[in-house]
Scaffold this motif. Structure first.
Motif, mmCIF file in Angstrom:
data_model
loop_
_atom_site.group_PDB
_atom_site.id
_atom_site.type_symbol
_atom_site.label_atom_id
_atom_site.label_comp_id
_atom_site.label_asym_id
_atom_site.label_seq_id
_atom_site.Cartn_x
_atom_site.Cartn_y
_atom_site.Cartn_z
ATOM 1 N N TYR A 52 3.825 1.849 -0.321
ATOM 2 C CA TYR A 52 4.264 1.897 1.073
ATOM 3 C C TYR A 52 3.943 0.610 1.836
ATOM 4 C CZ TYR A 52 5.208 6.873 0.501
ATOM 5 O OH TYR A 52 5.716 8.076 0.083
ATOM 6 N N LEU A 53 3.243 -0.315 1.209
ATOM 7 C CA LEU A 53 3.061 -1.607 1.864
ATOM 8 C C LEU A 53 4.425 -2.212 2.171
ATOM 9 C CD1 LEU A 53 0.112 -3.130 -0.182
ATOM 10 C CD2 LEU A 53 0.120 -2.737 2.290
ATOM 11 N N PRO A 54 4.589 -2.871 3.318
ATOM 12 C CA PRO A 54 5.889 -3.462 3.642
ATOM 13 C C PRO A 54 6.334 -4.454 2.581
ATOM 14 C CG PRO A 54 4.408 -3.539 5.541
ATOM 15 C CD PRO A 54 3.576 -3.110 4.372
ATOM 16 N N ASP A 58 1.455 -9.552 1.856
ATOM 17 C CA ASP A 58 0.483 -10.340 1.099
ATOM 18 C C ASP A 58 -0.610 -9.404 0.583
ATOM 19 O OD1 ASP A 58 -1.439 -12.069 0.134
ATOM 20 O OD2 ASP A 58 -1.513 -13.332 1.927
ATOM 21 N N ALA A 59 -0.675 -9.239 -0.731
ATOM 22 C CA ALA A 59 -1.660 -8.335 -1.341
ATOM 23 C C ALA A 59 -2.798 -9.106 -1.999
ATOM 24 C CB ALA A 59 -0.981 -7.429 -2.367
ATOM 25 N N SER A 60 -3.015 -10.335 -1.556
ATOM 26 C CA SER A 60 -4.045 -11.141 -2.208
ATOM 27 C C SER A 60 -5.448 -10.629 -1.924
ATOM 28 C CB SER A 60 -3.919 -12.611 -1.788
ATOM 29 O OG SER A 60 -4.050 -12.759 -0.393
ATOM 30 N N HIS A 61 -5.650 -9.936 -0.804
ATOM 31 C CA HIS A 61 -6.968 -9.372 -0.502
ATOM 32 C C HIS A 61 -6.784 -8.060 0.252
ATOM 33 C CE1 HIS A 61 -11.327 -10.001 1.171
ATOM 34 N NE2 HIS A 61 -11.188 -8.886 0.475
ATOM 35 N N LEU A 62 -6.858 -6.958 -0.465
ATOM 36 C CA LEU A 62 -6.665 -5.633 0.115
ATOM 37 C C LEU A 62 -8.004 -5.055 0.566
ATOM 38 C CD1 LEU A 62 -4.128 -4.053 -2.406
ATOM 39 C CD2 LEU A 62 -3.651 -5.243 -0.252
ATOM 40 N N LEU A 63 -7.969 -4.395 1.706
ATOM 41 C CA LEU A 63 -9.140 -3.698 2.241
ATOM 42 C C LEU A 63 -8.924 -2.202 2.112
ATOM 43 C CD1 LEU A 63 -11.817 -3.642 3.948
ATOM 44 C CD2 LEU A 63 -10.337 -3.613 5.980
ATOM 45 N N GLY A 80 -3.429 -5.560 -5.810
ATOM 46 C CA GLY A 80 -4.030 -6.697 -5.128
ATOM 47 C C GLY A 80 -4.753 -7.628 -6.081
ATOM 48 N N GLU A 81 -4.796 -8.894 -5.705
ATOM 49 C CA GLU A 81 -5.566 -9.846 -6.494
ATOM 50 C C GLU A 81 -7.065 -9.593 -6.320
ATOM 51 O OE1 GLU A 81 -4.358 -13.819 -5.466
ATOM 52 O OE2 GLU A 81 -2.249 -13.230 -5.369
ATOM 53 N N ARG A 82 -7.427 -9.134 -5.128
ATOM 54 C CA ARG A 82 -8.823 -8.864 -4.816
ATOM 55 C C ARG A 82 -8.874 -7.666 -3.877
ATOM 56 N NH1 ARG A 82 -12.425 -12.671 -0.911
ATOM 57 N NH2 ARG A 82 -14.380 -11.512 -0.995
ATOM 58 N N VAL A 83 -9.885 -6.830 -4.025
ATOM 59 C CA VAL A 83 -10.032 -5.622 -3.201
ATOM 60 C C VAL A 83 -11.452 -5.567 -2.651
ATOM 61 C CG1 VAL A 83 -9.951 -3.097 -3.147
ATOM 62 C CG2 VAL A 83 -8.310 -4.361 -4.566
#
Length: 297
Positions: A52-54, A58-63, A80-83
């Motif tokens: 559901y992310l648009p 940018d999924a490089s750093h997901l919270l 994500g690359e990083r979470v």
């Protein structure tokens, strides 16, 4: 041979995720309604949520706020690359570090133990979370001003108010405030059976896509306070709401504000006004009512 609890791949290359019920068992915990802990265990819902992310987010750093036993974390690590996960329960924070030890060691996962309302948040690029419902409003309005895409699980009633349009019963302060920061959509209703233990309410996933509002706001804090004030008097006309809420807005000269506002607008009620109309009213109120006290601005 894949280690217990680790993600493997099916022959077609699709990842096989950790079983949510197994994660709960390995963590040695049970969800606790009294502590606002309801673990999402429906694999189909869990699989859909990151999607559901648009588009182009940018999924490089997901919270992730409220990692629990890591069922959603597991999926976010493939997106994500990083979470970074914020988890307030020390037992669960420790479990996440153990369960995802290789991802932590590789620098792909950071587990922050603490309250999401008070710990410093990283410079994340997007947030995907199953929020604790008791503090969902406070967390949402900590996240929305950051201007990042959000995919958040809320109590369904809260979600419906968040996305409501002017003139509907659900439309209120929450609708105006959320829509000030982003385009918000209810993208999926989620039944109680998707959780362990099942909450007493239905849930829903909301997507917030950040964008600049179509109107100008010089003083955002005053704008939000003004909206709050108007909806404490939602059954009153705007004229009476402005007069009755000077203790909230800090307006020193309500009559000077009323004199500067179109009569048709003054006869309407808060639930009928679009966010842009609240912005225009707040601008007049700030200029005419908060000056040196003589109404001259």
């Amino acid at each position: 041979m894949t280690e217990p609890g680790r993600v493997s791949e099916q022959p077609g290359g699709e990842p096989t995720f950790r079983d949510p019920d197994d994660l709960i068992r390995r963590a040695g915990v049970r969800g606790d309604s009294d502590r606002d802990q309801h673990f999402l265990i429906d694999d189909r819902v869990l699989d859909r949520i990151p999607g559901y992310l648009p588009d182009g987010a940018d999924a490089s750093h997901l919270l992730e706020i409220g990692g629990g036993t890591g069922a959603l974390t597991d999926r976010l690590l493939t997106v994500g690359e990083r979470v970074t996960v914020v988890e307030r329960d020390p037992r669960l924070a420790a479990f996440l570090r153990r369960e995802f030890a290789s991802e932590v060691e590789d620098g792909r996962l950071d587990v922050v133990e603490g309250d999401a309302l008070s710990v410093p948040l990283p410079d994340f690029t997007a947030c995907v979370s199953n929020l604790p419902y008791g503090v969902s409003s406070e967390i949402a309005f900590r996240l929305l001003p950051r201007g990042r895409p959000l995919v958040l699980m809320f109590q369904k009633e809260f979600a419906e108010r968040m996305v409501a349009e002017p003139g509907t019963d659900e439309y209120g302060r929450l609708s105006v405030s959320a829509q000030h920061y982003a385009d918000v959509e209810l993208v999926e209703p989620v039944p109680p059976t998707a959780f362990s233990p099942p909450p007493a309410v239905d849930s829903a996933v909301v997507r917030a896509t950040p964008r600049e509002p179509e109107y100008e706001v010089d003083d955002e804090a005053f704008f939000l306070d003004f909206v709050k004030a108007m909806f404490t008097q939602r059954r009153k006309t705007i004229r009476n709401a402005i007069r009755n809420t000077t203790h909230i807005t800090g307006i020193a000269d309500a009559e000077a504000v009323l004199d500067a506002v179109d009569e048709d607008l003054l006869r309407r009620r808060a639930g009928k006004l679009a966010p842009s109309q609240f912005a225009a009213l707040a601008s007049v109120a700030a200029e005419r009512g908060r000056g040196d006290g003589d109404g001259s601005g």
